[in-house]
Design a protein around this motif. Structure first.
Motif, mmCIF file in Angstrom:
data_model
loop_
_atom_site.group_PDB
_atom_site.id
_atom_site.type_symbol
_atom_site.label_atom_id
_atom_site.label_comp_id
_atom_site.label_asym_id
_atom_site.label_seq_id
_atom_site.Cartn_x
_atom_site.Cartn_y
_atom_site.Cartn_z
ATOM 1 N N CYS A 1 9.554 -5.225 9.707
ATOM 2 C CA CYS A 1 9.224 -3.880 9.229
ATOM 3 C C CYS A 1 10.468 -3.211 8.650
ATOM 4 C CB CYS A 1 8.681 -3.040 10.369
ATOM 5 S SG CYS A 1 8.343 -1.342 9.870
ATOM 6 N N SER A 2 10.295 -2.567 7.513
ATOM 7 C CA SER A 2 11.445 -1.934 6.855
ATOM 8 C C SER A 2 11.999 -0.771 7.657
ATOM 9 C CB SER A 2 11.080 -1.406 5.477
ATOM 10 O OG SER A 2 9.859 -1.856 5.048
ATOM 11 N N MET B 1 -2.270 -3.700 8.309
ATOM 12 C CA MET B 1 -1.962 -2.337 8.703
ATOM 13 C C MET B 1 -3.031 -1.383 8.202
ATOM 14 S SD MET B 1 0.005 -0.480 10.297
ATOM 15 C CE MET B 1 1.663 0.061 10.526
ATOM 16 N N PHE C 1 0.825 -1.210 0.000
ATOM 17 C CA PHE C 1 0.000 0.000 0.000
ATOM 18 C C PHE C 1 0.862 1.264 0.000
ATOM 19 C CE2 PHE C 1 0.646 -1.231 4.375
ATOM 20 C CZ PHE C 1 0.810 -0.047 5.087
ATOM 21 N N LYS D 1 4.975 4.559 13.722
ATOM 22 C CA LYS D 1 4.971 4.642 12.255
ATOM 23 C C LYS D 1 4.363 5.952 11.771
ATOM 24 C CE LYS D 1 6.892 1.041 12.383
ATOM 25 N NZ LYS D 1 8.314 1.101 12.182
ATOM 26 N N CYS E 1 5.898 4.625 7.976
ATOM 27 C CA CYS E 1 5.415 3.412 7.318
ATOM 28 C C CYS E 1 5.531 3.677 5.830
ATOM 29 C CB CYS E 1 3.970 3.133 7.688
ATOM 30 S SG CYS E 1 3.244 1.843 6.650
ATOM 31 N N VAL E 2 6.158 2.713 5.117
ATOM 32 C CA VAL E 2 6.360 2.934 3.682
ATOM 33 C C VAL E 2 5.461 2.023 2.837
ATOM 34 C CG1 VAL E 2 8.686 3.838 3.938
ATOM 35 C CG2 VAL E 2 8.348 1.359 3.658
ATOM 36 N N GLY E 3 4.562 1.314 3.495
ATOM 37 C CA GLY E 3 3.575 0.535 2.754
ATOM 38 C C GLY E 3 4.098 -0.728 2.089
ATOM 39 N N CYS E 4 5.198 -1.264 2.600
ATOM 40 C CA CYS E 4 5.752 -2.484 2.003
ATOM 41 C C CYS E 4 4.824 -3.671 2.218
ATOM 42 C CB CYS E 4 7.128 -2.794 2.571
ATOM 43 S SG CYS E 4 7.108 -3.268 4.311
ATOM 44 N N GLY E 5 4.006 -3.573 3.273
ATOM 45 C CA GLY E 5 3.031 -4.636 3.524
ATOM 46 C C GLY E 5 3.591 -5.859 4.220
ATOM 47 N N ARG E 6 4.834 -5.803 4.676
ATOM 48 C CA ARG E 6 5.407 -6.988 5.330
ATOM 49 C C ARG E 6 4.643 -7.337 6.595
ATOM 50 N NH1 ARG E 6 10.301 -4.648 3.262
ATOM 51 N NH2 ARG E 6 11.319 -6.132 1.880
ATOM 52 N N CYS E 7 4.353 -6.311 7.410
ATOM 53 C CA CYS E 7 3.678 -6.590 8.680
ATOM 54 C C CYS E 7 2.358 -7.295 8.435
ATOM 55 C CB CYS E 7 3.465 -5.304 9.468
ATOM 56 S SG CYS E 7 2.581 -4.044 8.550
HETATM 57 S S1 SF4 Z 1 3.846 -1.733 5.863
HETATM 58 FE FE1 SF4 Z 1 4.239 -2.565 7.877
HETATM 59 S S2 SF4 Z 1 6.246 -3.480 7.697
HETATM 60 FE FE2 SF4 Z 1 6.028 -2.102 5.962
HETATM 61 S S3 SF4 Z 1 6.858 -0.157 6.669
HETATM 62 FE FE3 SF4 Z 1 4.682 -0.098 7.100
HETATM 63 S S4 SF4 Z 1 4.563 -0.768 9.192
HETATM 64 FE FE4 SF4 Z 1 6.552 -1.404 8.481
#
Ligand code: SF4
Ligand SMILES: Cc1cc2nc3c(=O)[nH]c(=O)nc-3n(C[C@H](O)[C@H](O)[C@H](O)COP(=O)(O)OP(=O)(O)OC[C@H]3O[C@@H](n4cnc5c(N)ncnc54)[C@H](O)[C@@H]3O)c2cc1C
Ligand code: SF4
Ligand code: SF4
Lengths: 253, 435, 354, 279
Positions: free
Chosen positions: C248-249, C334, C148, C305, C318-324
């Motif tokens: 989380c990145s 998230m 996202f 975040k 939060c950079v929206g990588c979606g890992r969490c």
């Molecule tokens: S999407 Fe989740 S893992 Fe990715 S940067 Fe945001 S909080 Fe961290």
């Protein structure tokens, strides 16, 4: 400083933890530089009267066990329980989930009275335990860590976070991604996540983290297609003495 | 001649689990000569009740840390038979290598770390670190190498991780396997040669005692049977594994929390010596040489020679695993997902040779893939009656030796069976009422 | 032409095939070690040192560990010490050129956040030494269910921080020269290539907007939701495993432990990734814990975040990588939490109006 | 773009300092006097702390309990509660320890010039405050009244008996002590520290209050101070959290958006009121 005198004792268990110590091949000689092993029935004839550190493997399940563990505690300065059987009751404790009579009879039939047995308990149910090393089998690096800490005279760190933490540190493929389930999210770490690292799910052999959200864990397993009853059974493989597993209410759909 | 004798060895050392030796002679009449099993029973049936087929091998592995691989293999084979899960040729080879590794490690542990101190007249291996350092180091290296086979292929030597119904969760890399094979060829062969020379020089320390008995093991046309085969009695020939209950005939005795067994005679023996007696023609050549060097030839009726037979098997397992690894490496290791979709439900019976002898697992599954009936017969249980019979013959033969000497010989006798007591008291034999 | 297209069109670009991309990797390998995404299981990817350019995966959703692992390793020895004589040495952190290849835009954005964290206040030498000579080659990607980053203001084609960028097109890739360093890297590679002068048009937005508000408005939402019921809602299902923190990145909390060797003399002081979702993270003397409940821990994680550092750094962390979200074993997302907070906030505002 | 060429810091490398004196204060507390290599001054502010380490035993934040006005050696008071602190209690004169710091904001005594100062110290909280007490006593003319309230659980836990004697004997210091549980020979006040506050006559507008003690103490002390109508702006607290780095990276000591090791340990009370997780 003279070398600490250490001893190993085994109770009801598979003796895998004892064996794991004999599997320290590469470190055995350095270990012997560090400590004096004064009693270790599985490997030697000698016995001793007192111990600086007594390592206890196995759970307490007969009246004889109870007598022995009191006796050992009296003679040991530091007592460490070793492995899931000693710390949690281990797989042995699953028998407590069934009526005692049924269990006895199931195995020995009408001869059941020959072999008394009591509910399985961890060592800490009877005597004070100074440190606990979990795992089924215990992990040798952790055993060495505790031993070194005791030699140095410091408290060893005992981890109380989830297996997922170590699994993530190792960047293992998450078994959930392979369509399996896993108890790693609520189980105690310290094992370096060996099971997921080898493609297998975590069975929770070190018990649950303290303060675990058990209802959440049941929900998590339901999300992976297990019934609520099955979910609790999975959590109980090693933690059957944890009453919360049956009690926690799961509101997860 | 001595008329009275009382021996009570409490918690015999250097064996797995808790047992006492009790001998009682009054007025020249032997009243008692037995191995009392005082280990706390563990009731594995209660642990297995209603458990899913994916968990069964994980639980039965915990019957015994020393035989954990063997229990897993027997358990997986029984489950796979019951559920109709086919496994690949690659899986079978990997499991054979693991069986070799486990036999190699357990036999090494017993022969060199638990039994050898008897030959050198010390109480444990630890003093030998100072007096026989090179031997101890070679023994340690061998044991490490054996464990490494388990580590590389199954993730962990004790309570292996990767072995699951239908195959493996993860496979060894070809590079790793090559390194391991190379070590077996060089380090492994060198060390076992050296150890055999040392043991050969101690041959006169082995008591001479003979009692012919019935020897039961697996046998196979293809190979020296460890992983798989049919049941073979030295008295009466071969039987399919499914007939195991007719062979074992378990019964309860008051002095043992483990059940005893008998077949054609009053007792029978299982383990390395039984395997050697039944299958010695199929040993690899180097193992044959080792047997010759150590003075072991079939049939051998001296139970003390079981330890020697174990060493012969170590040599065999090293050779065999090198050969199997060659096969794997030349075919190339292919990724396979374990086959875990049951084709049927019902009963499955399997046998495998664990270091201490023949092991049976017998499961019945319901349609949910959960256990409804389980039975598991362990080698040490099968040996117990034979040990008692040996003692009954041995005591009168050595009655004029000192009490210490008698005790020592009895301890050595029990130890030479490499009894695995925690294993033996964890038997399952129960029918569950379906819920 | 939108602003992003305009920006991209200012870069010199070449049209190259997937084959050429492999050749590019081989070319880069001659200049410095190259790290790029690889398969690491049945459905996982991880950044690894490239041995063969054909092993590199060009299109992947995300790696498991974020790129922070190269600058803040999961396990790092800070000191090697000797207990007996009280001496220590600090392991040398090499300041070397490393090329990170096939990196997504949110990942680059996460490094910008980590740069902030490790250079503000105290400037940590370990991090900076590793970071100093890093070179980045970006790549565009197809967002999946969990991504996202657009919703937090990061385009797939965002080139900031990269030296070169590979933009997927229907036949292969556009190779964009972003910086002077990037341009120099191509010396000896692009000899036969002719710059492509055609105007670049991006495909219509592939990202569904997953957060209800524009990202600029998010920090202000967090001014009002500290006491929201939403925290409890997620705490009920969260099991506190810490996966969301560890992967989380932009999370960078750590633990430091002393470990001793078997001689009981030598040892090392080592740091490990840690996480504020873990039970004992915020425990203080006497066993008291001001963030003991999962609701408070979850709240702290999200405030870290969207609010706390954000106020100072002026960047959402939060950079929206979606890992969490992707790796959460109970499936907490998230964006769901954020949207629930927004809804809660709106409701509260409505109630206040009446 | 961040300029990576700027100088960087070796944040985790301690300096090896020497213990020059050890004094046993109570059963579980000892005072250590420390000399930095080359007898370098630490240049700390009252209320700051250092990260003390012993190899193999870890690191922990410990407040500096001596005033910077007293020369290059400095003092730490340590309660034995765990890995590092237990080991520290086994050390003697001449032993070496690792020191990083000083860290944290500390107090700004300059800002208290001309004011009355009320010190509220609970238990080992006296240690960090002693640094400021000594400072104000060394520059006595800069400050108004100096009032020290000190509470401990029982008489055997009283720290710094020498200093206390001096404070009790000085005319320009008002000192009161209380214990939660008295012993046979104890003749002084009995009761928790808040019992000492109501009886005080204070020029509330001109009084600065500094409070340090165990977590449970703060709520009650703050209530008493409110009862006295002390303005929030005049109150300072020092907070304690577990720390791994001391330099604002590891995240363990974070309270909402502040880091105890950077923005604390000394907090202005109005700020604390905005921090839900503080006390
Ligand atoms: S999407 Fe989740 S893992 Fe990715 S940067 Fe945001 S909080 Fe961290
Ligand atoms: C700014 C500041 C100033 C301070 N000043 C002083 C001072 O002047 N003097 C002083 O004595 N102390 C002071 N402290 C407190 C001191 O830092 C702690 O007591 C310190 O953590 C002790 O470290 P340790 O290694 O000895 O104890 P640890 O081994 O870390 O254990 C400390 C306590 O916590 C428990 N514990 C440790 N780890 C865990 C865990 N994972 N889960 C549950 N419980 C755990 C232990 O059982 C023990 O009771 C200060 C703290 C701060 C933040
Ligand atoms: S495999 Fe299990 S332990 Fe590992 S991260 Fe996934 S859920 Fe956690
Ligand atoms: S990953 Fe999910 S379950 Fe685990 S701590 Fe984060 S939100 Fe909770």
């Amino acid at each position: 400083m003279s070398k600490p005198r250490i001893a190993f004792f085994d109770f009801t268990s598979c003796e895998g933890c004892q064996l794991n110590k004999l599997n320290l091949e590469n470190d055995l000689l350095s270990l012997l530089e560090l400590v004096d092993i004064v009693e270790f029935r599985e490997a030697m004839d000698d016995t001793a009267d007192t111990y600086d550190v007594a390592f206890i493997e196995g759970s307490i399940s007969t009246p004889t066990c109870v007598k022995r563990i009191y006796d050992i505690r009296r003679r040991a300065k530091v007592l460490v329980s070793l492995g899931s059987c000693a710390v949690l009751g281990g797989v042995n404790a699953m028998k407590n989930l069934h009526p005692a009579d049924w269990v006895q009879e199931a195995v020995y039939g009408e001869d059941k009275y020959l072999f008394p047995s009591m509910p399985v308990q961890p060592v800490s149910a009877y005597v004070k335990v100074d440190y606990e090393i979990r795992g089924c089998p215990m992990s040798t690096p952790e055993f060495l860590h505790v031993l070194k800490s005791i030699v140095l005279g410091r408290k060893p760190e005992i981890f109380d976070h989830a297996v997922c933490v170590e699994c993530k540190l190792h960047e293992n493929e998450c078994v959930l991604d392979k369509g399996m389930f896993c108890l790693g999210p609520v189980s105690r770490a310290g094992c370096e996540a060996v099971c997921p690292e080898n493609g297998q799910y975590c069975t929770g052999c070190r018990g649950l983290v303290s303060n675990a959200n058990i209802a959440g864990a049941v929900g998590m397993l339901k999300r992976h297609g297990f019934s609520e009853q099955e979910a609790r059974k999975k959590l109980q493989m090693y933690s059957s003495l944890n009453k919360l597993i049956n009690e926690a209410e799961c509101r997860h759909a | 001649m001595r008329k009275d004798l009382n021996i009570d060895v409490h918690h015999l050392t250097r064996v797995e689990g808790h047992g006492n030796i009790v001998v009682n002679m009054k007025n020249g009449v032997l009243q008692k000569a037995e191995l009392d099993i005082v280990e706390a029973p563990r009731f594995f049936e209660a642990m297995l009740k209603g458990r899913n087929f994916m968990e069964v091998a994980i639980i039965t592995s915990r019957i015994c840390g020393i035989c954990s691989l063997g229990h897993q293999i027997a358990s997986l084979k029984a489950t796979e038979k019951a559920l109709g899960l086919e496994v690949s040729g690659q899986t079978k080879i990997l499991r054979r290598i693991l069986t070799d590794g486990a036999t190699f490690q357990s036999n090494t542990l017993h022969a060199l770390f638990l039994a050898a101190p008897d030959f050198l007249e010390v109480g444990s291996v630890f003093p030998l670190v100072n007096t026989h350092k090179d031997v101890v180091l070679a023994a340690l290296r061998l044991k490490r190498l054996a464990n490494d086979i388990g580590d590389v292929i199954s993730g962990r030597a004790i309570h292996p991780i990767r072995c699951v119904p239908g195959g493996f969760t993860m496979l060894p890399g070809e590079k790793e396997l090559k390194v391991l094979q190379e070590r077996l060829k060089t380090e492994g062969m060198t060390d076992i040669r050296f150890i055999v020379d040392v043991i050969a020089s101690l041959a006169d320390k082995i008591p001479s005692f003979n009692r012919e008995t019935e020897y039961i093991s697996l046998t196979s046309e293809e190979e020296y049977a460890l992983y798989d085969g049919v049941i073979c009695s030295s008295d009466t020939g071969t039987y399919p594994v499914e007939k195991y209950l007719e062979i074992t005939n378990e019964f309860v005795v008051a002095h043992s929390s483990s059940k005893h067994a008998r077949f054609n005679r009053s007792s029978y023996m299982v383990g390395a010596l039984a395997r050697f007696n039944n299958n010695h023609q199929q040993l690899h050549p180097f193992a044959g040489e080792v047997a010759k060097k150590l003075g072991l030839s079939a049939p051998c009726f001296n139970p003390y020679m079981n330890t020697v037979a174990q060493l012969v098997e170590v040599a065999h397992c090293i050779e065999n695993s090198i050969m199997l690894m060659d096969r794997l490496l030349s075919d190339g290791i292919r990724f396979e997902k374990p086959n875990q979709t049951p084709a049927q439900y019902g009963r499955g019976i399997a046998a495998t040779e664990v270091p201490r002898g023949i092991l049976f697992h017998d499961y019945t599954y319901n349609r949910q893939g959960n256990i409804v009936k389980a039975n598991c017969i362990i080698p040490t249980g099968q040996n117990l009656e034979n040990i008692d019979d040996d003692m009954k013959k041995l005591v009168p033969e050595i009655i004029d030796e000192s009490k210490e000497e008698i005790t020592h010989k009895l301890e050595m006798l029990v130890r030479s069976y490499d009894p695995c007591i925690s294993c033996s008291v964890h038997m399952l034999d129960v029918e569950f009422i379906e819920e | 032409m939108n602003a992003l297209e305009e920006k991209l069109n200012r870069f010199v670009k070449y049209r190259i095939s997937e084959e050429d991309v492999r050749l590019l990797i081989d070319h880069l390998k001659q200049k410095a070690p190259v790290y790029a995404p690889h398969n690491s299981g049945e459905a996982s990817f991880s950044y690894e040192l490239v041995e063969k350019s054909t092993d590199v995966v060009l299109q992947y959703p995300r790696t498991m560990q974020p790129i922070k692992k190269f600058f803040l390793p999961p396990k790092e020895v800070l000191l090697n010490f000797n207990i007996k004589d009280n001496t220590y040495s600090k392991p040398e952190v090499p300041e070397e050129t490393r090329i990170f290849f096939g990196i997504h835009s949110y990942e680059m954005a996460s490094l910008k956040r980590l740069d902030y964290s490790f250079t503000q206040g105290h400037r940590e030498s370990n991090y900076i030494s590793r970071r100093k000579y890093a070179i980045f080659v970006g790549i565009s990607y197809e967002p999946d269910e969990s991504h996202f980053s657009k919703s937090v203001g990061i385009d797939v084609e965002e080139t900031e921080g990269f030296d070169l960028f590979l933009l997927k097109n229907d036949t292969g890739y556009f190779l964009l020269e972003i910086t002077e360093t990037g341009k120099k890297l191509l010396d000896g590679y692009k000899e036969n290539l002719v710059p492509d002068r055609e105007e670049l048009k991006l495909e219509p937005l592939r990202f569904k907007s997953k957060i209800k508000y524009h990202h600029n408005r998010l920090p202000s939402v967090f001014d009002h939701v500290y006491k929201s019921k939403v925290w409890e809602k997620y705490a009920e299902i969260c099991v506190g495993c810490g996966t969301c923190n560890l992967l989380c990145s932009t999370c960078y909390c750590f633990d430091i432990r002393d470990e001793v060797e078997l001689d009981a003399e030598h040892g090392s002081r080592t740091r490990y990734w840690d996480g504020c979702m873990l039970n004992t993270f915020a425990e203080v003397a006497g066993g008291e814990n001001f963030r003991g409940s999962l609701a408070r821990r979850t709240r702290h994680r999200l405030y870290r975040k969207f609010r706390y550092i954000t106020a100072k750094s002026e960047m959402l962390h939060c950079v929206g990588c979606g890992r969490c979200s992707h790796y959460c074993p109970v499936g907490i997302s998230m964006t769901d939490i954020v949207n629930d907070l927004i809804a809660d906030h709106e409701e509260k505002q409505k109630r206040e109006k009446i | 773009m961040e300029n990576f060429a700027l100088p960087t810091e070796d944040l985790y490398s301690p300096e090896i300092a020497t213990i020059t004196r050890v004094e046993t204060l109570t059963e579980s507390e000892k005072r250590f006097e420390i000399r930095m290599p080359g007898e370098k001054a630490l240049n700390h502010k009252p209320g700051q702390f250092v990260e003390v380490s012993i190899f193999g035993f870890g690191e922990a934040p410990i407040s500096i309990c001596s005033s910077p006005t007293r020369g290059p050696l400095f003092e730490l008071t340590v309660r034995a509660t765990g890995r590092l602190t237990d080991k520290m209690h086994l050390l003697s004169e001449g032993s070496q320890i690792g020191i990083r710091g000083p860290f944290g904001n500390g107090f700004d005594p300059g800002a208290f010039k001309g004011k009355d100062i009320l010190f509220v110290c609970g238990g080992i909280g006296l240690a960090p405050l002693k640094s400021l007490i000594d400072y104000t006593l060394d520059r006595r003319e800069d400050f108004g009244r100096i009032i020290i309230l000190y509470g401990t659980r029982n008489p055997s836990e009283i720290l710094f008996p020498e200093e206390i004697k001096t404070w009790q004997s000085r005319k320009d210091v008002e000192f009161a002590i209380t214990v939660d549980q008295a012993s046979e020979e104890w003749q002084g006040n009995v009761g928790v520290i808040t019992t000492l506050i109501p009886g005080l006559e204070l020029d509330v507008k001109n009084t600065i209050v500094t409070v340090v003690g165990p977590p449970v103490m703060y709520k009650f002390v703050l209530m008493s101070l409110k009862g006295k109508r002390i303005p929030d702006e005049n109150i300072y607290l020092s907070l304690e959290r577990r720390m791994k780095c001391g330099v604002g990276k590891c995240g363990h000591c974070q309270i909402n958006d502040t880091y105890v090791c950077q923005d604390g340990p000394v907090y202005h009370y109005p700020r604390v009121k905005q921090l839900e997780e503080a006390i």
